[in-house]
Design an enzyme around this catalytic site. Structure first.
Site, PDB file in Angstrom:
ATOM      1  N   ARG A  61       9.619  -5.030   8.902  1.00  0.00           N
ATOM      2  CA  ARG A  61      10.100  -6.376   9.125  1.00  0.00           C
ATOM      3  C   ARG A  61      11.127  -6.905   7.599  1.00  0.00           C
ATOM      4  NH1 ARG A  61       5.337  -7.422  11.979  1.00  0.00           N
ATOM      5  NH2 ARG A  61       4.653  -8.174   9.983  1.00  0.00           N
ATOM      6  N   GLU A  98      -7.033  -5.413   4.628  1.00  0.00           N
ATOM      7  CA  GLU A  98      -8.353  -6.297   5.343  1.00  0.00           C
ATOM      8  C   GLU A  98      -9.116  -5.302   6.313  1.00  0.00           C
ATOM      9  OE1 GLU A  98      -5.223  -8.650   6.886  1.00  0.00           O
ATOM     10  OE2 GLU A  98      -5.164  -7.366   5.005  1.00  0.00           O
TER      11      GLU A  98
END
Length: 175
Positions: A61, A98
Site C-alpha cells: 500500500r 506480532e
C-alpha cells in the site's frame, strides 16, 4: 493534520485480522478521488522544499502514494518489497512482527550517497516494517532521510513513532 474528509472516509473494521484489532482500511481513501487529491496535496506541501530525490514505497500500500508523490516532486521511486519480488541483486532486512519474522528487500543500486530519501507507507502501528526500511536506506548513507505515513495509530497503546527518535516523521492522520 487530521483532515475531516479523510477521517470521514476512512473505514475501520473491528476484530480484523484478529480479535482485538481495529483495522484501519486505507483503501477507502484510495478509491475516493477527493481523498487522493487531499492526500497528495498535503504530502506535496510537506516535502516540496526538502530536496527529495528518491521516495521509498513500502510494499504494497505504500507504493500508491509514494508513486504519486514521486511524480509530483519529479523524483525517483524505489520499491521496498517482500523477498523474491525484485529481479536484480538486493539487500535485505528482517524484522519481528506480532506473529513472526518478516523480511523486506531493495535493489542494491537503489540509492546513492547524495540522495535525500523519503520513506513512505500507509500505516504506522508498531513500526517494525518501517524501521527495517529505514535500516535498508541507511546502508546507502544518503544525505538525509525522512519518514511519512498516511495514518499513525496511537489509540491502541501503539508507539511505533518511538522507534524513530531524531528522525523527521510526519503523518496525515493520527488516530
Amino acid at each position: 493534520m487530521n483532515n475531516k474528509v479523510l477521517i470521514e472516509n476512512l473505514r475501520s473494521i473491528p476484530d480484523f485480522p484478529k480479535k482485538g484489532i481495529n483495522f484501519r482500511d486505507v483503501t477507502t481513501l484510495y478509491k475516493n478521488g477527493e481523498c487522493m487529491k487531499i492526500m497528495l496535496d498535503e504530502l506535496y506541501e510537506l516535502y516540496k522544499d526538502k530536496g527529495i530525490t528518491k521516495i521509498v514505497g513500502i510494499e504494497s500500500r505504500g507504493f500508491i502514494m509514494a508513486a504519486a508523490l514521486a511524480g509530483r516532486l519529479g523524483c525517483g521511486l524505489v520499491l521496498a518489497r517482500k523477498p523474491g519480488k525484485l529481479p536484480a541483486t538486493v539487500i535485505k532486512e528482517s524484522f519481528t512482527k506480532e506473529y513472526g519474522v518478516d523480511t523486506i528487500e531493495m535493489h542494491i543500486d537503489s540509492i546513492e550517497p547524495n540522495d535525500v530519501v523519503l520513506i513512505h507507507d500507509d500505516l504506522l502501528a508498531t513500526g517494525g516494517t518501517a524501521k527495517a526500511a529505514y535500516k535498508l536506506v541507511q546502508h546507502f548513507h544518503p544525505k538525509n532521510t525522512y519518514i511519512n505515513f498516511i495514518i499513525e495509530i496511537t489509540d491502541e497503546g501503539l508507539h511505533g513513532r518511538d522507534l524513530f527518535k531524531g528522525i523527521e516523521l510526519t503523518t496525515l492522520l493520527t488516530l
